[in-house]
Design a protein around this motif. Structure first.
Motif, PDB file in Angstrom:
ATOM      1  N   MET A  81      47.872   5.025 -42.634  1.00  0.00           N
ATOM      2  CA  MET A  81      47.691   3.614 -42.317  1.00  0.00           C
ATOM      3  C   MET A  81      48.159   3.376 -40.887  1.00  0.00           C
ATOM      4  O   MET A  81      49.190   3.898 -40.463  1.00  0.00           O
ATOM      5  CB  MET A  81      48.520   2.769 -43.276  1.00  0.00           C
ATOM      6  CG  MET A  81      48.290   1.275 -43.073  1.00  0.00           C
ATOM      7  SD  MET A  81      49.480   0.285 -43.970  1.00  0.00           S
ATOM      8  CE  MET A  81      48.652   0.186 -45.533  1.00  0.00           C
ATOM      9  N   CYS A  82      47.387   2.613 -40.147  1.00  0.00           N
ATOM     10  CA  CYS A  82      47.776   2.297 -38.772  1.00  0.00           C
ATOM     11  C   CYS A  82      49.047   1.448 -38.790  1.00  0.00           C
ATOM     12  O   CYS A  82      49.130   0.457 -39.511  1.00  0.00           O
ATOM     13  CB  CYS A  82      46.640   1.551 -38.084  1.00  0.00           C
ATOM     14  SG  CYS A  82      47.120   0.923 -36.461  1.00  0.00           S
ATOM     15  N   GLY A  83      50.002   1.841 -37.973  1.00  0.00           N
ATOM     16  CA  GLY A  83      51.268   1.125 -37.908  1.00  0.00           C
ATOM     17  C   GLY A  83      51.186  -0.185 -37.134  1.00  0.00           C
ATOM     18  O   GLY A  83      52.168  -0.921 -37.065  1.00  0.00           O
ATOM     19  N   LEU A  84      50.056  -0.475 -36.574  1.00  0.00           N
ATOM     20  CA  LEU A  84      49.904  -1.745 -35.850  1.00  0.00           C
ATOM     21  C   LEU A  84      49.018  -2.718 -36.621  1.00  0.00           C
ATOM     22  O   LEU A  84      49.429  -3.815 -36.938  1.00  0.00           O
ATOM     23  CB  LEU A  84      49.317  -1.509 -34.453  1.00  0.00           C
ATOM     24  CG  LEU A  84      50.224  -0.770 -33.464  1.00  0.00           C
ATOM     25  CD1 LEU A  84      49.490  -0.541 -32.155  1.00  0.00           C
ATOM     26  CD2 LEU A  84      51.516  -1.554 -33.224  1.00  0.00           C
ATOM     27  N   CYS A  85      47.778  -2.305 -36.923  1.00  0.00           N
ATOM     28  CA  CYS A  85      46.850  -3.258 -37.549  1.00  0.00           C
ATOM     29  C   CYS A  85      46.784  -3.077 -39.056  1.00  0.00           C
ATOM     30  O   CYS A  85      46.121  -3.853 -39.731  1.00  0.00           O
ATOM     31  CB  CYS A  85      45.463  -3.134 -36.935  1.00  0.00           C
ATOM     32  SG  CYS A  85      44.629  -1.581 -37.259  1.00  0.00           S
ATOM     33  N   MET A  86      47.464  -2.048 -39.606  1.00  0.00           N
ATOM     34  CA  MET A  86      47.526  -1.797 -41.041  1.00  0.00           C
ATOM     35  C   MET A  86      46.173  -1.407 -41.644  1.00  0.00           C
ATOM     36  O   MET A  86      45.984  -1.503 -42.847  1.00  0.00           O
ATOM     37  CB  MET A  86      48.078  -3.011 -41.812  1.00  0.00           C
ATOM     38  CG  MET A  86      49.286  -3.670 -41.185  1.00  0.00           C
ATOM     39  SD  MET A  86      50.853  -2.937 -41.667  1.00  0.00           S
ATOM     40  CE  MET A  86      50.960  -3.361 -43.382  1.00  0.00           C
ATOM     41  N   TYR A 115      52.069   5.983 -35.866  1.00  0.00           N
ATOM     42  CA  TYR A 115      50.713   6.282 -36.324  1.00  0.00           C
ATOM     43  C   TYR A 115      49.825   5.079 -36.032  1.00  0.00           C
ATOM     44  O   TYR A 115      50.145   3.957 -36.448  1.00  0.00           O
ATOM     45  CB  TYR A 115      50.712   6.576 -37.823  1.00  0.00           C
ATOM     46  CG  TYR A 115      51.339   7.898 -38.157  1.00  0.00           C
ATOM     47  CD1 TYR A 115      50.608   9.072 -38.022  1.00  0.00           C
ATOM     48  CD2 TYR A 115      52.652   7.984 -38.600  1.00  0.00           C
ATOM     49  CE1 TYR A 115      51.183  10.302 -38.308  1.00  0.00           C
ATOM     50  CE2 TYR A 115      53.241   9.203 -38.886  1.00  0.00           C
ATOM     51  CZ  TYR A 115      52.496  10.363 -38.742  1.00  0.00           C
ATOM     52  OH  TYR A 115      53.063  11.571 -39.021  1.00  0.00           O
ATOM     53  N   VAL A 116      48.759   5.323 -35.307  1.00  0.00           N
ATOM     54  CA  VAL A 116      47.868   4.216 -34.922  1.00  0.00           C
ATOM     55  C   VAL A 116      46.425   4.697 -35.091  1.00  0.00           C
ATOM     56  O   VAL A 116      46.151   5.909 -35.050  1.00  0.00           O
ATOM     57  CB  VAL A 116      48.120   3.794 -33.450  1.00  0.00           C
ATOM     58  CG1 VAL A 116      47.222   2.620 -33.048  1.00  0.00           C
ATOM     59  CG2 VAL A 116      49.576   3.396 -33.228  1.00  0.00           C
ATOM     60  N   CYS A 117      45.519   3.754 -35.252  1.00  0.00           N
ATOM     61  CA  CYS A 117      44.092   4.071 -35.273  1.00  0.00           C
ATOM     62  C   CYS A 117      43.804   5.026 -34.117  1.00  0.00           C
ATOM     63  O   CYS A 117      44.159   4.727 -32.970  1.00  0.00           O
ATOM     64  CB  CYS A 117      43.265   2.807 -35.065  1.00  0.00           C
ATOM     65  SG  CYS A 117      43.512   1.545 -36.318  1.00  0.00           S
ATOM     66  N   ALA A 118      43.146   6.148 -34.412  1.00  0.00           N
ATOM     67  CA  ALA A 118      42.950   7.170 -33.384  1.00  0.00           C
ATOM     68  C   ALA A 118      42.146   6.639 -32.200  1.00  0.00           C
ATOM     69  O   ALA A 118      42.331   7.077 -31.070  1.00  0.00           O
ATOM     70  CB  ALA A 118      42.252   8.386 -33.995  1.00  0.00           C
ATOM     71  N   ARG A 121      41.454   0.973 -31.521  1.00  0.00           N
ATOM     72  CA  ARG A 121      40.695  -0.289 -31.519  1.00  0.00           C
ATOM     73  C   ARG A 121      41.192  -1.258 -32.595  1.00  0.00           C
ATOM     74  O   ARG A 121      40.409  -1.934 -33.279  1.00  0.00           O
ATOM     75  CB  ARG A 121      39.208   0.008 -31.663  1.00  0.00           C
ATOM     76  CG  ARG A 121      38.675   0.661 -30.372  1.00  0.00           C
ATOM     77  CD  ARG A 121      37.211   0.933 -30.439  1.00  0.00           C
ATOM     78  NE  ARG A 121      36.432  -0.295 -30.600  1.00  0.00           N
ATOM     79  CZ  ARG A 121      35.109  -0.296 -30.798  1.00  0.00           C
ATOM     80  NH1 ARG A 121      34.454   0.832 -30.863  1.00  0.00           N
ATOM     81  NH2 ARG A 121      34.459  -1.437 -30.930  1.00  0.00           N
ATOM     82  N   CYS A 122      42.515  -1.331 -32.754  1.00  0.00           N
ATOM     83  CA  CYS A 122      43.128  -2.211 -33.761  1.00  0.00           C
ATOM     84  C   CYS A 122      42.640  -3.653 -33.632  1.00  0.00           C
ATOM     85  O   CYS A 122      42.388  -4.324 -34.626  1.00  0.00           O
ATOM     86  CB  CYS A 122      44.641  -2.198 -33.597  1.00  0.00           C
ATOM     87  SG  CYS A 122      45.353  -0.564 -33.672  1.00  0.00           S
ATOM     88  N   CYS A 123      42.526  -4.125 -32.403  1.00  0.00           N
ATOM     89  CA  CYS A 123      42.152  -5.529 -32.170  1.00  0.00           C
ATOM     90  C   CYS A 123      40.750  -5.801 -32.708  1.00  0.00           C
ATOM     91  O   CYS A 123      40.465  -6.899 -33.179  1.00  0.00           O
ATOM     92  CB  CYS A 123      42.241  -5.877 -30.689  1.00  0.00           C
ATOM     93  SG  CYS A 123      43.864  -5.549 -30.006  1.00  0.00           S
TER      94      CYS A 123
HETATM   95 ZN   LIG Z   1      45.117   0.096 -35.850  1.00  0.00          ZN
END
Ligand SMILES: [Zn+2]
Length: 166
Positions: A81-86, A115-118, A121-123
């Motif tokens: 799971m992305c740690g920013l946008c979930m 861990y973030v979307c590779a 592009r969370c936004c």
């Molecule tokens: Zn993300």
């Protein structure tokens, strides 16, 4: 977010050398960046794909982070799971991004990982502009709540890199 100029972006980096900040490749011309749809600007370096950069407006002004991306081995991956946008991803679509801490601590070799979307592009994910490959758990949160949650997580990470006591 409010638009930034190229000079502001290059001057914002807190955890890399001035030479790296001066030489890095921006994702686009700043007037072509869709600022109103962004909570932070982040991109992979097109010339060195393990390198990534993230720039955001923070309490202390504009803060830029230089990051190193690694694809953790599956056996060691703790979260997809992305740690920013979930956003929940398949294993290849999430990456571990490490930031050298600012100041002496970073010079001593201390880093922090998230861990973030590779694709960073969370936004776009939280605004529904980009659909994840994997079905998402149901959530009853509004876009504003998603943005607030992302910003809280991002600012906590930035504070930690800056060495603030949080
Ligand atoms: Zn993300």
């Amino acid at each position: 977010m409010e638009p930034l100029t190229e000079a502001e972006i290059r001057a914002s980096f807190v955890n890399c050398s001035k030479g790296e900040a001066k030489g890095l490749t921006l994702p686009a011309r700043t007037e072509e960046i869709p600022w109103p749809d962004l909570d932070f600007l982040a991109w992979r370096d097109p010339r060195a794909v393990q390198r990534a950069y993230l720039v955001t407006r923070h309490d202390s002004g504009v803060v830029g982070l230089s990051l190193r991306a690694t694809q953790p081995p599956k056996s060691r991956l703790r979260s997809n799971m992305c740690g920013l946008c979930m956003t929940t991803h398949g294993l290849v679509d999430v990456a571990l991004f490490s930031a050298r801490r600012a100041g002496q601590s970073g010079k001593d070799g201390n880093t922090l990982g998230l861990y973030v979307c590779a694709n960073l592009r969370c936004c776009d994910y939280i605004r529904g502009k980009l659909k994840p490959e994997t079905p998402q758990p149901r959530e009853t949160v509004t876009l504003d709540e998603r943005i607030a949650r992302l910003e809280a997580k991002l600012h906590r990470f930035v504070d930690q890199v800056l060495g603030a006591r949080v």
